[in-house]
Motif scaffolding. Structure first.
Motif, PDB file in Angstrom:
ATOM      1  N   GLN A   1       0.822  -1.210   0.000  1.00 32.10           N
ATOM      2  CA  GLN A   1       0.000   0.000   0.000  1.00 32.10           C
ATOM      3  C   GLN A   1       0.860   1.264   0.000  1.00 32.10           C
ATOM      4  O   GLN A   1       0.497   2.265  -0.627  1.00 32.10           O
ATOM      5  N   LYS A   2       1.999   1.202   0.676  1.00 36.85           N
ATOM      6  CA  LYS A   2       2.924   2.360   0.663  1.00 36.85           C
ATOM      7  C   LYS A   2       3.443   2.588  -0.755  1.00 36.85           C
ATOM      8  O   LYS A   2       3.524   3.743  -1.224  1.00 36.85           O
ATOM      9  N   ASN A   3       3.791   1.528  -1.463  1.00 36.35           N
ATOM     10  CA  ASN A   3       4.270   1.679  -2.830  1.00 36.35           C
ATOM     11  C   ASN A   3       3.169   2.194  -3.754  1.00 36.35           C
ATOM     12  O   ASN A   3       3.436   2.980  -4.672  1.00 36.35           O
ATOM     13  N   LEU A   4       1.939   1.747  -3.518  1.00 36.07           N
ATOM     14  CA  LEU A   4       0.812   2.263  -4.299  1.00 36.07           C
ATOM     15  C   LEU A   4       0.623   3.749  -4.031  1.00 36.07           C
ATOM     16  O   LEU A   4       0.396   4.536  -4.967  1.00 36.07           O
ATOM     17  N   SER A   5       0.709   4.138  -2.764  1.00 35.22           N
ATOM     18  CA  SER A   5       0.591   5.548  -2.409  1.00 35.22           C
ATOM     19  C   SER A   5       1.662   6.378  -3.104  1.00 35.22           C
ATOM     20  O   SER A   5       1.382   7.441  -3.676  1.00 35.22           O
ATOM     21  N   ASP A   6       2.918   5.909  -3.068  1.00 36.29           N
ATOM     22  CA  ASP A   6       4.022   6.634  -3.707  1.00 36.29           C
ATOM     23  C   ASP A   6       3.782   6.778  -5.206  1.00 36.29           C
ATOM     24  O   ASP A   6       4.030   7.843  -5.793  1.00 36.29           O
ATOM     25  N   LEU A   7       3.312   5.710  -5.843  1.00 33.44           N
ATOM     26  CA  LEU A   7       3.040   5.742  -7.285  1.00 33.44           C
ATOM     27  C   LEU A   7       1.955   6.765  -7.607  1.00 33.44           C
ATOM     28  O   LEU A   7       2.097   7.567  -8.546  1.00 33.44           O
ATOM     29  N   LEU A   8       0.879   6.760  -6.840  1.00 32.97           N
ATOM     30  CA  LEU A   8      -0.222   7.685  -7.106  1.00 32.97           C
ATOM     31  C   LEU A   8       0.178   9.135  -6.820  1.00 32.97           C
ATOM     32  O   LEU A   8      -0.257  10.055  -7.521  1.00 32.97           O
ATOM     33  N   LEU A   9       1.017   9.348  -5.802  1.00 30.71           N
ATOM     34  CA  LEU A   9       1.497  10.706  -5.511  1.00 30.71           C
ATOM     35  C   LEU A   9       2.359  11.227  -6.656  1.00 30.71           C
ATOM     36  O   LEU A   9       2.279  12.412  -7.013  1.00 30.71           O
ATOM     37  N   ILE A  10       3.194  10.359  -7.225  1.00 33.99           N
ATOM     38  CA  ILE A  10       3.999  10.752  -8.383  1.00 33.99           C
ATOM     39  C   ILE A  10       3.089  11.120  -9.553  1.00 33.99           C
ATOM     40  O   ILE A  10       3.312  12.115 -10.247  1.00 33.99           O
ATOM     41  N   CYS A  11       2.043  10.327  -9.764  1.00 29.03           N
ATOM     42  CA  CYS A  11       1.070  10.621 -10.827  1.00 29.03           C
ATOM     43  C   CYS A  11       0.392  11.969 -10.581  1.00 29.03           C
ATOM     44  O   CYS A  11       0.177  12.748 -11.525  1.00 29.03           O
ATOM     45  N   CYS A  12       0.045  12.242  -9.333  1.00 25.41           N
ATOM     46  CA  CYS A  12      -0.577  13.529  -8.993  1.00 25.41           C
ATOM     47  C   CYS A  12       0.369  14.689  -9.275  1.00 25.41           C
ATOM     48  O   CYS A  12      -0.049  15.738  -9.786  1.00 25.41           O
ATOM     49  N   ASP A  13       1.653  14.510  -8.947  1.00 25.05           N
ATOM     50  CA  ASP A  13       2.648  15.550  -9.228  1.00 25.05           C
ATOM     51  C   ASP A  13       2.767  15.790 -10.737  1.00 25.05           C
ATOM     52  O   ASP A  13       2.903  16.939 -11.189  1.00 25.05           O
ATOM     53  N   GLU A  14       2.731  14.719 -11.506  1.00 20.62           N
ATOM     54  CA  GLU A  14       2.800  14.853 -12.959  1.00 20.62           C
ATOM     55  C   GLU A  14       1.590  15.610 -13.496  1.00 20.62           C
ATOM     56  O   GLU A  14       1.726  16.483 -14.369  1.00 20.62           O
ATOM     57  N   LEU A  15       0.415  15.296 -12.996  1.00 17.58           N
ATOM     58  CA  LEU A  15      -0.792  15.994 -13.430  1.00 17.58           C
ATOM     59  C   LEU A  15      -0.733  17.473 -13.067  1.00 17.58           C
ATOM     60  O   LEU A  15      -1.148  18.335 -13.864  1.00 17.58           O
TER      61      LEU A  15
END
Length: 564
Positions: A66-80
């Motif tokens: 879940q931590k890795n999923l959170s990190d991935l989604l946060l990176i996606c949010c930063d990209e957006l």
């Protein structure tokens, strides 16, 4: 390559596992084989405002996933976010969601509502629990920013959910809750822009404020009979249609003449913590300085399931966190006049010139001195510069078998230091005047005895070791030692025992050299290493286009060779 693009291109469990840093078999085991009762540990804790909060703590393997999923989604949010800034060709500051968002905090949330005539708060009921498996899956499939493959969207929902909803206690729940609540935020922003109010959200806590003479009825209305404020019908409909429910028992209006709070902070004039909180923290610090311990009032469940308040022995880390929080508020209130943004990205970004410390900052300074120097349970080392710490840590790791008092191998097979390194930062610069250099260390040595005298608790059991280059800049420190110990000091001794538990260690005077710095301790194959066609420069004012300095020597020569 873009992580968001990779996520959009993912079609299977194998694809998603790769993005999350997991083997496909390991991911499949957690989702489909691991017994449900082993996935989470569930318990309840008392809320600060009363009642109980249910926590579902994932097991270590699921927590990592879940931590890795959170990190991935946060990176996606930063990209957006970067894409939106690029499209508009300007910096975009979002003032809506402040909970679980990088560079946002309860401070930035509260700052939006400072010095207002009206501050209106409402709370969403069972915030995480209302974000269900179907909502999460549907969002990642239908949202135009994601448009994920249905298989991948299903897998994400399976990773994130417990009992078909987001659990409180999961590392991935915050970022997913913000993604889905953004729809609510956009609808509310459209409303408040029409009625002239400011809006922000911190997780399930929604705040509205205005300086208008009358608070808009679309957002809140006053019942003359019950003498109570409640949410307006328009706002309630927006919240309900977005999939949430308002907890009416926590709805409150705060007018200017009363104490106004937003996410636990006072916002009547400047953003600050409650005076009761600051007094309590100061009392705990004074108790620590006097007796070596302090107590906290903690809410606990008794055997009958009722919430009781008990006094519990406090931990240094807890008090450090509380003092750090109060200090962050001091930093914010100092910095708000130097920036037009309500964001906290300017906090501690770079060392500031020395300022006159207020009462809370002086207590925090004394606490850190007590923690690092007076009562430390291990020896503490202070160096002249940041690169010196890299050199010493690499040397200790390499030679730990010869010097077992400095480091050893722990149960996990990793080398563990038995000493502490005092690191320079904007905080140490502000509180201690320490950001590097022999001149600052000289003042630290001068003030050391007086600083120790502030404490009555037992301490001074472990040495504090100041490591210096044996050069001209060390001469003023040698004069201090000479005057105090009444001996000749030329830097030739292995160490000098100064006041209390303070020791001075200078780099050894090597054959043929009248002065030395720590870099002289390396062999020539280290200091003559060529980096990108450049030679190492011993001088601080080196030519960057021809040579490289100590920072690069530490990071790309010494540290790199130590890792290999």
């Amino acid at each position: 390559m873009s992580k968001l693009k990779d996520l959009k291109n993912a079609k299977s469990l194998t694809d998603l596992a790769k993005l999350l840093g997991f083997k496909p078999k390991a991911l499949a085991y957690i989702l489909y084989v691991m017994p449900k009762e082993l996935r989470y540990a569930e318990f309840e804790i008392p809320k600060r405002t009363g009642g109980l909060r249910k926590i579902s703590a994932p097991c270590s393997k699921l927590k990592k996933l879940q931590k890795n999923l959170s990190d991935l989604l946060l990176i996606c949010c930063d990209e957006l976010h970067s894409q939106r800034e690029s499209q508009h060709n300007r910096k975009i500051y979002s003032a809506i969601s402040h909970g679980f968002v990088r560079k946002k905090s309860i401070i930035t949330n509260a700052a939006n509502h400072r010095s207002r005539r009206y501050v209106f708060n409402l709370d969403l009921n069972d915030f995480f629990g209302t974000i269900t498996f179907p909502r999460i899956r549907g969002f990642f499939i239908e949202n135009k920013n994601f448009n994920l493959d249905p298989t991948v969207a299903t897998l994400i929902a399976q990773i994130a959910c417990n009992n078909d909803a987001l659990p409180q206690g999961s590392p991935s729940s915050p970022v997913i809750s913000n993604l889905l609540a953004h729809i609510l935020d956009i609808r509310i922003v459209a409303l408040v822009s029409k009625v002239g109010c400011t809006y922000s959200r911190y997780a399930d806590d929604l705040t509205f404020s205005t300086n208008k003479n009358n608070f808009p009825e679309e957002l809140a209305k006053f019942d003359d009979v019950e003498k109570l404020w409640s949410e307006g019908e328009v706002l309630r409909n927006i919240v309900n249609s977005s999939g949430y429910k308002i907890n009416s028992s926590k709805t409150r209006m705060q007018e200017k003449r009363s104490r106004q709070e937003v996410t636990g902070l006072i916002v009547n004039s400047k953003v600050n913590s409650r005076v009761e909180y600051r007094k309590s923290v100061r009392a705990m610090a004074y108790s620590l300085f006097e007796t070596g311990k302090f107590h906290r009032n903690i809410s606990r469940l008794n055997d009958e399931g009722k919430i009781i308040v008990i006094k519990e022995l406090g931990k240094m880390s807890e008090l450090n966190g509380m003092l750090n929080f109060v200090d962050m508020l001091s930093d914010y209130n100092r910095g708000k006049d130097r920036t037009s943004s309500v964001g906290n990205e300017h906090l501690r970004k770079e060392p500031r010139k020395m300022v006159q410390l207020n009462t809370n900052e002086r207590i925090y300074r004394d606490f850190l001195f007590y923690k690092y120097f007076y009562s430390s349970d291990t020896p503490t080392i202070i160096c002249e510069g940041k690169t010196d710490y890299v050199y010493l840590q690499c040397a200790i790791r390499k030679l730990h078998q010869k010097f077992p008092m400095l480091a050893g191998v722990n149960a996990s097979g990793k080398i563990e230091f038995k000493i502490k390194f005092f690191r320079f930062s904007a905080l140490t610069s502000k509180l201690f005047g320490l950001s590097g250099g022999a001149t600052q260390l000289k003042q630290f040595i001068i003030d050391y005895d007086d600083a120790c005298s502030r404490f009555k608790a037992a301490g001074l059991n472990k040495p504090v070791i100041v490591v210096l280059d044996n050069d001209a800049e060390a001469k003023p420190i040698y004069s201090l030692i000479k005057n105090y110990l009444n001996i000749n000091v030329d830097g030739s001794e292995l160490f000098y025992e100064y006041k209390r538990n303070l020791y001075i260690v200078a780099t050894p005077l090597l054959p043929g050299l009248k002065e030395t710095m720590i870099e002289n301790c390396f062999s020539t194959d280290v200091t003559e290493k060529i980096l990108s066609g450049k030679k190492f420069s011993w001088a601080n004012d080196y030519k960057k286009d021809e040579t490289y300095g100590k920072k690069y020597l530490a990071e790309y020569v010494v540290k790199k060779s130590a890792i290999q």
